[in-house]
Design an enzyme around this catalytic site. Structure first.
Site, short mmCIF file in Angstrom:
data_model
loop_
_atom_site.label_atom_id
_atom_site.label_comp_id
_atom_site.label_asym_id
_atom_site.label_seq_id
_atom_site.Cartn_x
_atom_site.Cartn_y
_atom_site.Cartn_z
N HIS A 200 35.55 7.26 26.69
CA HIS A 200 34.34 7.63 27.43
C HIS A 200 33.60 8.79 26.76
O HIS A 200 34.22 9.59 26.05
CB HIS A 200 34.71 8.01 28.88
N HIS A 201 32.30 8.86 27.01
CA HIS A 201 31.48 9.94 26.46
C HIS A 201 31.87 11.30 27.07
O HIS A 201 31.98 11.40 28.30
CB HIS A 201 29.99 9.65 26.75
N GLY A 202 32.05 12.31 26.24
CA GLY A 202 32.41 13.65 26.72
C GLY A 202 31.18 14.39 27.24
O GLY A 202 30.82 15.45 26.74
#
Ligand code: V1S
Ligand code: CA
Ligand code: ZN
Length: 406
Positions: A200-202
Site C-alpha cells: 500500500h501507498h505510505g
C-alpha cells in the site's frame, strides 16, 4: 556462537513487547497481531536472539505522540475502549472530529475515523490503547538506539503503521510511529530517506513530510484505475506524478512507484534497485527508515504482488549495504505464516546470518502453522504459487524508471 548463529561486527537491536500479541481487531478483520507471535517463534527458534540485543518495549508517552498527532486525538486514543467509546463521542471537543456521513458508508464512524461497528478499518477493541502506545514505544526505543549510536540497525516488527494522519486513524493505523521516528531522527541526522515496500501507498508519512526537504519519502505500491467493484486499491493515492507539495521546498522530495498487480521478483528487483539507487545518489541520506510491509509477498490475503521472501529480503539487504544507520519496521502482512517467514529472514539478513530452509519445527511452539502442505511444508523459503496474473510489462517499468529520474 549458538545454533550456528553468529554475532555480526555491527550492532543490531530488536524492540518488542509480547503484550501486542493478545490484541484482536475483530473476527473478520485482516490485521492479526498473532503474526507477531509466529515471527517471534521463528526468530527464537533459529536462535537469532544471540546475534543481537533484544529489548522489551515500554509504552510511548502522550507527550511523545503529540510531536506529530493532534492533542485531542492523543487524549482520545489514550482513553478509548469499547466501554468508553460512546461516552467519549459525546464530549464536545471530540464531536468536531466526526466525519460527515457518506451515503455509501457501510459502517458508522465516530470521531477520528474510529468505529465500534464490526468490519470497520479502524475498530475500537479491548486493550487497543495499550497496543497503540506499545508499538509506538518500541519504534521510539529503536530510534533512540540509533540516534545515540548504540545500534547500527534497530528493528521493530510491530511498528510501521504508515497510514495514520495527524488527527485521523486510517487503514488499520492509529498512531504513525514512522513519522514520530523520523521527527526524532531529524534532530541528529541531516537527511532521512524513508523507503516503503508495503503493497500500500505510505500516504501518512508522505503527507507529514510533504513540505520537508530533509526527508525523502519513496513508496512502492499497487496502484491502478478503478476495479470492477468501483473501488481503487487502498488508499487510492501515490500516482507517479505525485512528487511532493508543489510550490513548496518539499516539492521533489516524495517519490511514488505505482505498480500494476502480479509483479514478479525480477521486475521488482529491477524497479527497486534502479529507483532506490538513484534516490540515494541524488538525496545522499544520512540515515534510512525501511517499512517492510509483508503484504507485498505472493499469496497475501490483501496484497496483489507475487514477491517471494528472498526478493522481499533483497530490499533490506540493499538498504543495509549503504552502511547508513537503519531503522527497520514492519507494517502490513495478512498471511501470518509468510509474514513470520519474511521478517525472520530479514532479521537474519540484518545480523549477517544465513538460515537453513528447514524450519526447526521440533523446537517452535506451533509447528503446524508452517508444517502442512498448505502451510508451506516446513520450509522457510517456499515458492509461492502465483495467485495474481502478472499485469506488469517490462517496457512500462523501464518507462517508469526514466520518468522518475527526472
Ligand atoms: N484491501 C482491503 C481492506 N480490507 C479491509 C477490511 C476487511 C475486513 C474487515 F473486517 C475490516 C477491514 N479494509 C481494507 C482497506 C484497508 C487496507 C489497509 C492496509 C494497511 C497497511 O497494510 O498498508 C498497513 C498496516 N480499506 C478499504 O479498502 C476501505 C473501505 C474502502 C473498504 C472496507 N470498509 C470497511 C471501509 C472502506
Ligand atoms: Ca508502499
Ligand atoms: Zn499494506
Amino acid at each position: 556462537e549458538t545454533n550456528g548463529i553468529t554475532k555480526p561486527r555491527h550492532k543490531v537491536s530488536m524492540h518488542y513487547n509480547s503484550r501486542v500479541e493478545d490484541m484482536h481487531f475483530g473476527k473478520t478483520h485482516p490485521m492479526k497481531p498473532w503474526r507477531l507471535t509466529l515471527t517471534k517463534h521463528l526468530v527464537l527458534g533459529y536462535g537469532l536472539q544471540y546475534a543481537m540485543d533484544t529489548y522489551e518495549a515500554v509504552p510511548a508517552g502522550k507527550d511523545q505522540v503529540r510531536a506529530f498527532h493532534d492533542p485531542d486525538y492523543v487524549d482520545f486514543l489514550a482513553q478509548v475502549s469499547p466501554q468508553t467509546f460512546s461516552d467519549l463521542c459525546e464530549m464536545s471537543r471530540f464531536q468536531s472530529h466526526i466525519p460527515p456521513k457518506h451515503e455509501h458508508d457501510t459502517v458508522d464512524l465516530g470521531p477520528f475515523n474510529l468505529s465500534t461497528s464490526p468490519g470497520a478499518d479502524c475498530p475500537v477493541f479491548d486493550g487497543m490503547s495499550a497496543y497503540l502506545f506499545l508499538y509506538t514505544g518500541a519504534t521510539l526505543a529503536a530510534t533512540h538506539q540509533l540516534t545515540t549510536g548504540q545500534s547500527d540497525i534497530a528493528i521493530n516488527w510491530s511498528g510501521g503503521l504508515h497510514h495514520a494522519h495527524r488527527a485521523e486513524a486510517s487503514g488499520f493505523c492509529y498512531i504513525n510511529d514512522i513519522v514520530l521516528a523520523i521527527l526524532d531522527m531529524l534532530r541528529i541526522y541531516t537527511r532521512v530517506l524513508y523507503i516503503d515496500i508495503d503493497v500500500h501507498h505510505g500516504d501518512g508519512v508522505e503527507e507529514a513530510f510533504q513540505r520537508q526537504p530533509r526527508v525523502m519519502t519513496l513508496s512502492y505500491h499497487r496502484y491502478g484505475p478503478y476495479d470492477d467493484t468501483g473501488h481503487k486499491f487502498f488508499p487510492g493515492t501515490g500516482d507517479i506524478t505525485d512528487v511532493g507539495l508543489k510550490g513548496t521546498v518539499g516539492e521533489h522530495f516524495a517519490l511514488n512507484v505505482p505498480i500494476p498487480s502480479g509483479i514478479d521478483d525480477r521486475q521488482y528487483k529491477y524497479l527497486f534497485e534502479s529507483v532506490t539507487g538513484r534516490a540515494i545518489e541524488a538525496f545522499k541520506p544520512s540515515a534510512i527508515v525501511l517499512q517492510c510491509g509483508a503484504d507485498s509477498l505472493g499469496g497475501d490475503r490483501l496484497g496483489q504482488f507475487n514477491l517471494n521472501i528472498r526478493q522481499h529480503g533483497e530490499c533490506v539487504a540493499f538498504a543495509k549495504r549503504t552502511g547508513l544507520p537503519l531503522l527497520i519496521l514492519g507494517g502490513g502482512g495478512y498471511t501470518a505464516r509468510n509474514v513470520a517467514r519474511a521478517w525472520c529472514h530479514e532479521t537474519a539478513l540484518a545480523t549477517n546470518n544465513t538460515l537453513p530452509d528447514t524450519i526447526p519445527l521440533d523446537i517452535i511452539p506451533r509447528p503446524e502453522a508452517f508444517q502442512t502442505r498448505v502451510h508451506g511444508d516446513g520450509k522457510l523459503y517456499p515458492t509461492f504459487q502465483r495467485t495474481h496474473p502478472n499485469e506488469c510489462k517490462d517496457s512500462e517499468l523501464e518507462g517508469m524508471v526514466k520518468k522518475l529520474e527526472q
